[in-house]
Design an enzyme around this catalytic site. Structure first.
Site, short mmCIF file in Angstrom:
data_model
loop_
_atom_site.label_atom_id
_atom_site.label_comp_id
_atom_site.label_asym_id
_atom_site.label_seq_id
_atom_site.Cartn_x
_atom_site.Cartn_y
_atom_site.Cartn_z
N CYS A 50 -1.94 -3.00 8.60
CA CYS A 50 -2.29 -3.25 7.19
C CYS A 50 -3.51 -2.40 6.87
O CYS A 50 -4.58 -2.60 7.45
CB CYS A 50 -2.58 -4.73 6.96
SG CYS A 50 -3.11 -5.11 5.27
N CYS A 67 -1.99 -1.33 -1.46
CA CYS A 67 -1.57 -1.22 -0.06
C CYS A 67 -2.08 0.10 0.48
O CYS A 67 -1.68 1.17 -0.01
CB CYS A 67 -0.04 -1.29 0.01
SG CYS A 67 0.62 -1.03 1.67
#
Length: 260
Positions: A199, A74
């Site tokens: 994101c 991530c």
């Protein structure tokens, strides 16, 4: 059990941060992680990140999606973990850490933003209406008209659960071009099973995909996400994208204790 935590967000992508250097956290308790990330019954977050000891680097990053399952890299979470490590005095201005996709280097810049080195990309699948690549997490990237009003949740879920990607699924990014080196994107994230405000691996994938498609010749790309602005830079070496960096904010929100 009482758990001390900190909450961070990177362009609206938010995370529960836990210092697990004493190895106290029950890492296989999927229901606990899911509860901590729940926005009604817990702290509320897109994911949970553990900061752990590592023998060869400054720390180890262990990342869980809000569904309670351990997941792939991530980018926004990595930047937030660097900020958390700095707050804990684990690092100062520079960090080397290990994550599920390998070694990462990061720098805390003078304005407080964080530059995070992402994995190199040496495979890009280009189809007529989409691009697929892995920037630490798998990403489907497609350009759309009227991004502002696009049905990201339903269209994203349709692609994520399609036969195209099978059981593991893929994150799905919908993109529009603003200028030569400036794009806007919205992302449906697997594991969250919804659109998130940002994101990091998706922004990285989008920047590289747009360059691979010839939509831009720039090696420094600006990206507007729903929660703010990110920057991605890279070097193209033959068929490989190297020296890939994701730059953006990593902001402390609050800290506290929760009884579980």
């Amino acid at each position: 059990m009482k758990i001390h935590f900190a909450k961070y967000q990177g362009t609206g992508n938010d995370f529960v941060m836990i210092d697990n250097r004493n190895d106290f956290f029950p890492k296989n308790d999927t229901l606990l992680i899911k509860k901590l990330c729940d926005r009604r019954f817990g702290i509320g977050a897109d994911g949970l990140i553990l900061l752990e000891n590592d023998a060869e680097t400054d720390f180890r990053m262990v990342y869980y999606n809000s569904d309670g399952n351990e997941s792939s890299m991530c980018g926004n979470g990595g930047r937030c973990l660097v900020a958390f490590a700095k707050k804990l005095h684990v690092i100062q201005q520079e960090a080397d850490f290990i994550a599920t996709d390998g070694l990462h280097h990061a720098s805390v810049l003078e304005d407080g933003t964080i530059s995070l080195q992402m994995k190199e990309v040496d495979f890009i699948k280009k189809e007529a209406d989409y691009v697929f690549l892995n920037t630490g997490s798998p990403h489907h990237v497609t350009m759309v008209n009227d991004l502002k009003n696009y049905d990201v949740k339903n269209k994203g879920a349709e692609i994520r659960y399609s036969d195209l990607y099978g059981k593991p699924g893929s994150n799905v990014n919908f993109v529009s071009q603003i200028a030569d080196n400036h794009f806007a994107l919205r992302t449906y994230e697997r594991g969250v099973e919804d659109e998130t405000l940002s994101c990091g691996t998706g922004a990285t994938a989008t920047a590289i995909a747009m360059h691979a498609l010839g939509k831009t010749q720039a090696h420094h790309i600006f990206l507007d996400v729903e929660g703010g602005k990110l920057e991605v830079s890279f070097v193209k070496e033959g068929d490989r994208y190297t020296h890939v960096f994701l730059k953006g904010p990593a902001t402390f929100v609050f800290e506290g204790e929760i009884t579980c």
